[in-house]
Design an enzyme around this catalytic site. Structure first.
Site, PDB file in Angstrom:
ATOM      1  N   GLU A 106      33.601  38.377  -1.057  1.00 21.18           N
ATOM      2  CA  GLU A 106      34.668  38.628  -2.033  1.00 21.18           C
ATOM      3  C   GLU A 106      35.976  38.798  -1.282  1.00 21.18           C
ATOM      4  O   GLU A 106      36.001  39.422  -0.218  1.00 21.18           O
ATOM      5  CB  GLU A 106      34.398  39.934  -2.791  1.00 21.18           C
ATOM      6  CG  GLU A 106      33.388  39.767  -3.890  1.00 21.18           C
ATOM      7  CD  GLU A 106      32.961  41.108  -4.464  1.00 21.18           C
ATOM      8  OE1 GLU A 106      32.045  41.106  -5.272  1.00 21.18           O
ATOM      9  OE2 GLU A 106      33.557  42.134  -4.064  1.00 21.18           O
ATOM     10  N   TYR A 118      38.501  31.414   5.251  1.00 19.73           N
ATOM     11  CA  TYR A 118      37.213  31.133   4.597  1.00 19.73           C
ATOM     12  C   TYR A 118      37.142  29.673   4.141  1.00 19.73           C
ATOM     13  O   TYR A 118      36.112  29.017   4.284  1.00 19.73           O
ATOM     14  CB  TYR A 118      36.999  32.060   3.397  1.00 19.73           C
ATOM     15  CG  TYR A 118      36.977  33.532   3.744  1.00 19.73           C
ATOM     16  CD1 TYR A 118      36.430  33.979   4.950  1.00 19.73           C
ATOM     17  CD2 TYR A 118      37.488  34.489   2.880  1.00 19.73           C
ATOM     18  CE1 TYR A 118      36.406  35.330   5.266  1.00 19.73           C
ATOM     19  CE2 TYR A 118      37.461  35.837   3.189  1.00 19.73           C
ATOM     20  CZ  TYR A 118      36.930  36.254   4.390  1.00 19.73           C
ATOM     21  OH  TYR A 118      36.906  37.586   4.700  1.00 19.73           O
TER      22      TYR A 118
HETATM   23  C1  LIG Z   1      41.817  37.386   7.856  1.00 18.13           C
HETATM   24  C2  LIG Z   1      41.807  37.692   9.362  1.00 18.13           C
HETATM   25  C3  LIG Z   1      40.439  38.239   9.742  1.00 18.13           C
HETATM   26  C4  LIG Z   1      42.078  36.371  10.136  1.00 18.13           C
HETATM   27  O1  LIG Z   1      41.915  36.655  11.533  1.00 18.13           O
HETATM   28  P1  LIG Z   1      42.685  35.815  12.672  1.00 18.13           P
HETATM   29  O2  LIG Z   1      42.077  36.148  13.974  1.00 18.13           O
HETATM   30  O3  LIG Z   1      44.144  36.018  12.533  1.00 18.13           O
HETATM   31  O4  LIG Z   1      42.332  34.323  12.237  1.00 18.13           O
HETATM   32  P2  LIG Z   1      42.455  33.018  13.171  1.00 18.13           P
HETATM   33  O5  LIG Z   1      43.554  33.169  14.164  1.00 18.13           O
HETATM   34  O6  LIG Z   1      41.103  32.685  13.691  1.00 18.13           O
HETATM   35  O7  LIG Z   1      42.894  31.944  12.097  1.00 18.13           O
HETATM   36  C5  LIG Z   1      41.968  31.005  11.587  1.00 18.13           C
HETATM   37  C6  LIG Z   1      42.588  30.283  10.405  1.00 18.13           C
HETATM   38  O8  LIG Z   1      42.763  31.168   9.306  1.00 18.13           O
HETATM   39  C7  LIG Z   1      43.972  30.834   8.627  1.00 18.13           C
HETATM   40  N1  LIG Z   1      44.912  31.957   8.755  1.00 18.13           N
HETATM   41  C8  LIG Z   1      44.780  33.067   9.526  1.00 18.13           C
HETATM   42  N2  LIG Z   1      45.831  33.878   9.327  1.00 18.13           N
HETATM   43  C9  LIG Z   1      46.626  33.279   8.429  1.00 18.13           C
HETATM   44  C10 LIG Z   1      47.846  33.637   7.789  1.00 18.13           C
HETATM   45  N3  LIG Z   1      48.476  34.793   8.086  1.00 18.13           N
HETATM   46  N4  LIG Z   1      48.371  32.796   6.875  1.00 18.13           N
HETATM   47  C11 LIG Z   1      47.748  31.645   6.562  1.00 18.13           C
HETATM   48  N5  LIG Z   1      46.589  31.223   7.131  1.00 18.13           N
HETATM   49  C12 LIG Z   1      46.040  32.048   8.044  1.00 18.13           C
HETATM   50  C13 LIG Z   1      44.509  29.592   9.281  1.00 18.13           C
HETATM   51  O9  LIG Z   1      43.904  28.479   8.652  1.00 18.13           O
HETATM   52  C14 LIG Z   1      43.984  29.758  10.690  1.00 18.13           C
HETATM   53  O10 LIG Z   1      43.883  28.579  11.408  1.00 18.13           O
HETATM   54  P3  LIG Z   1      45.166  28.100  12.299  1.00 18.13           P
HETATM   55  O11 LIG Z   1      45.604  29.283  13.122  1.00 18.13           O
HETATM   56  O12 LIG Z   1      44.603  26.974  13.100  1.00 18.13           O
HETATM   57  O13 LIG Z   1      46.198  27.695  11.299  1.00 18.13           O
HETATM   58  C15 LIG Z   1      42.953  38.702   9.740  1.00 18.13           C
HETATM   59  O14 LIG Z   1      44.164  38.232   9.187  1.00 18.13           O
HETATM   60  C16 LIG Z   1      42.698  40.125   9.265  1.00 18.13           C
HETATM   61  O15 LIG Z   1      42.014  40.900   9.931  1.00 18.13           O
HETATM   62  N6  LIG Z   1      43.290  40.497   8.106  1.00 18.13           N
HETATM   63  C17 LIG Z   1      43.168  41.880   7.599  1.00 18.13           C
HETATM   64  C18 LIG Z   1      41.777  42.195   7.110  1.00 18.13           C
HETATM   65  C19 LIG Z   1      41.359  41.271   5.991  1.00 18.13           C
HETATM   66  O16 LIG Z   1      42.134  40.946   5.080  1.00 18.13           O
HETATM   67  N7  LIG Z   1      40.079  40.861   6.026  1.00 18.13           N
HETATM   68  C20 LIG Z   1      39.492  39.991   5.018  1.00 18.13           C
HETATM   69  C21 LIG Z   1      39.052  40.819   3.854  1.00 18.13           C
HETATM   70  S1  LIG Z   1      38.224  39.794   2.652  1.00 18.13           S
END
Ligand SMILES: CC(C)(COP(=O)(O)OP(=O)(O)OC[C@H]1O[C@@H](n2cnc3c(N)ncnc32)[C@H](O)[C@@H]1OP(=O)(O)O)[C@@H](O)C(=O)NCCC(=O)NCCS
Length: 150
Positions: A106, A118
């Site tokens: 979710e 995702y």
């Molecule tokens: C969601 C989360 C886990 C992503 O982690 P991350 O290490 O930054 O992700 P990655 O660097 O591996 O990014 C992978 C892909 O996700 C997408 N992405 C990640 N952050 C993004 C952003 N701020 N905006 C848009 N796309 C994004 C992109 O497609 C990215 O690929 P790219 O860098 O080649 O464009 C991180 O933002 C986080 O911890 N957020 C807070 C907690 C949260 O919301 N968890 C999910 C609850 S359901």
């Protein structure tokens, strides 16, 4: 060490998980919540870990051939460097090896970063829970239910 390969989390990682979780969620889970989850034989966590510090982790619970992702988080200082991607890839591979065929999660519909991550890993929207999340501005947000077939 955000480049370290994700490893399986253990109950001893609970405090590190709780510390990181508290940085990103309005309703953080306690260290004892994580300890119970990580000791549960149905739960699996993968984390990017440097000593006692956890840079990112993902946690799911399995039931028969399905699993639900309970939480994913990467430290804000390490975001957009592929940690989320590596955690999801390692975790989905682990779940597939355990015989999981379908993975659910979710996500708040306004969480663009998580939704993009995702979608990139083959999850698609299967349903919606109206007004499911309490937002920091006092409003409510819908939850999207996503599914990935492994
Ligand atoms: C969601 C989360 C886990 C992503 O982690 P991350 O290490 O930054 O992700 P990655 O660097 O591996 O990014 C992978 C892909 O996700 C997408 N992405 C990640 N952050 C993004 C952003 N701020 N905006 C848009 N796309 C994004 C992109 O497609 C990215 O690929 P790219 O860098 O080649 O464009 C991180 O933002 C986080 O911890 N957020 C807070 C907690 C949260 O919301 N968890 C999910 C609850 S359901």
């Amino acid at each position: 060490m955000q480049d370290a390969a994700p490893r399986l989390l253990r109950p001893a990682d609970a405090a590190g998980c709780a510390d990181l979780h508290a940085t990103s969620f309005a309703h953080p889970w306690s260290s004892s919540d994580f300890e119970a989850l990580l000791a549960d034989s149905a739960c699996f966590g993968d984390g990017i870990v440097d000593g006692a510090k956890i840079t990112g982790f993902i946690l799911s619970r399995r039931a028969a051939d399905e699993a639900e992702v309970l939480t994913v988080v990467v430290a804000s200082s390490a975001r957009r460097r592929g940690c989320g991607r590596r955690l999801l890839a390692a975790h989905l591979a682990r779940l597939a090896a355990l015989g999981v065929a379908k993975v659910f999660l979710e996500v708040e519909e306004g969480n663009a970063a998580a939704l993009a991550l995702y979608r990139r890993y083959g999850f698609s929207v299967e349903g919606r829970r109206k007004n499911y999340y309490a937002k920091s501005d006092g409003g409510r947000g819908d939850a999207l239910i996503m599914r990935r077939i492994l």
